[in-house]
Enzyme design. Sequence first.
Site, PDB file in Angstrom:
ATOM      1  N   GLU A 197      11.886  -4.056   5.059  1.00  0.00           N
ATOM      2  CA  GLU A 197      10.889  -3.380   5.909  1.00  0.00           C
ATOM      3  C   GLU A 197      11.216  -3.509   7.402  1.00  0.00           C
ATOM      4  OE1 GLU A 197       9.076  -1.406   4.585  1.00  0.00           O
ATOM      5  OE2 GLU A 197       8.600  -2.087   2.568  1.00  0.00           O
ATOM      6  N   TYR A 252       0.821  -1.213   0.000  1.00  0.00           N
ATOM      7  CA  TYR A 252       0.000   0.000   0.000  1.00  0.00           C
ATOM      8  C   TYR A 252       0.851   1.258   0.000  1.00  0.00           C
ATOM      9  CZ  TYR A 252       1.429  -0.168   4.833  1.00  0.00           C
ATOM     10  OH  TYR A 252       2.210  -0.205   5.985  1.00  0.00           O
TER      11      TYR A 252
HETATM   12  N1  PCA Z   1       6.335  -0.269   2.218  1.00  0.00           N
HETATM   13  C1  PCA Z   1       5.381  -1.302   2.436  1.00  0.00           C
HETATM   14  C2  PCA Z   1       4.782  -0.958   3.764  1.00  0.00           C
HETATM   15  C3  PCA Z   1       4.851   0.521   3.816  1.00  0.00           C
HETATM   16  C4  PCA Z   1       5.894   0.870   2.819  1.00  0.00           C
HETATM   17  O1  PCA Z   1       6.252   1.976   2.521  1.00  0.00           O
HETATM   18  C5  PCA Z   1       4.333  -1.241   1.363  1.00  0.00           C
HETATM   19  O2  PCA Z   1       4.486  -0.528   0.364  1.00  0.00           O
HETATM   20  O3  PCA Z   1       3.297  -1.922   1.511  1.00  0.00           O
END
Ligand code: PCA
Length: 167
Positions: A83, A9
Amino acid sequence: MALHRLFVYGTLKRGQPNHEQFAAQYGVVKFAGLARTVNRWPLVIASRCNIPFMLDKEGHGNHVEGEIYDVDDKMLQHCDEFEGSPDYYQRVTIQIQLTQDSGGTKVDWEPSQDVMVYVLGSFKESLLELPLRQSYDSNGEHGLKYTPRCERTGDMVDHKTDVKTAP
Ligand code: PCA
């Protein structure tokens, strides 16, 4: 080879600052369509680096929109490392509904399916007072441009303390 379904997202989406993390050198990844969360989730842009977070508080906010990818073990592990999961974001399973298939055809109604997503747990309660968004674009009208990792110098490196409660 078993693939895992991931809902993204934020900065991993197409056209967003970290989409290149889906490069072939890190593993297998296949775009599987657009989707929205079945339940409401709080999506905020927070910290001094303007990072998008879906906060681990289901039932608040909006039906968040994002993209679905099928990834292999290697790519999933790469995404976890990128992440900072599980210490920073946590990878959890939630329900989503496909809204558009991988060929761009709109889907009227799809049964919900379980997919993985990176959410922020142990977050500061004050984050819930920020605008709760439905979708993320680093270059959106909000003007909160994302600071890429390579540009985080000085005080910027402490950005996690803006959003996480002390351990
Ligand atoms: N990266 C992951 C979680 C939030 C972000 O910036 C994503 O795009 O879902």
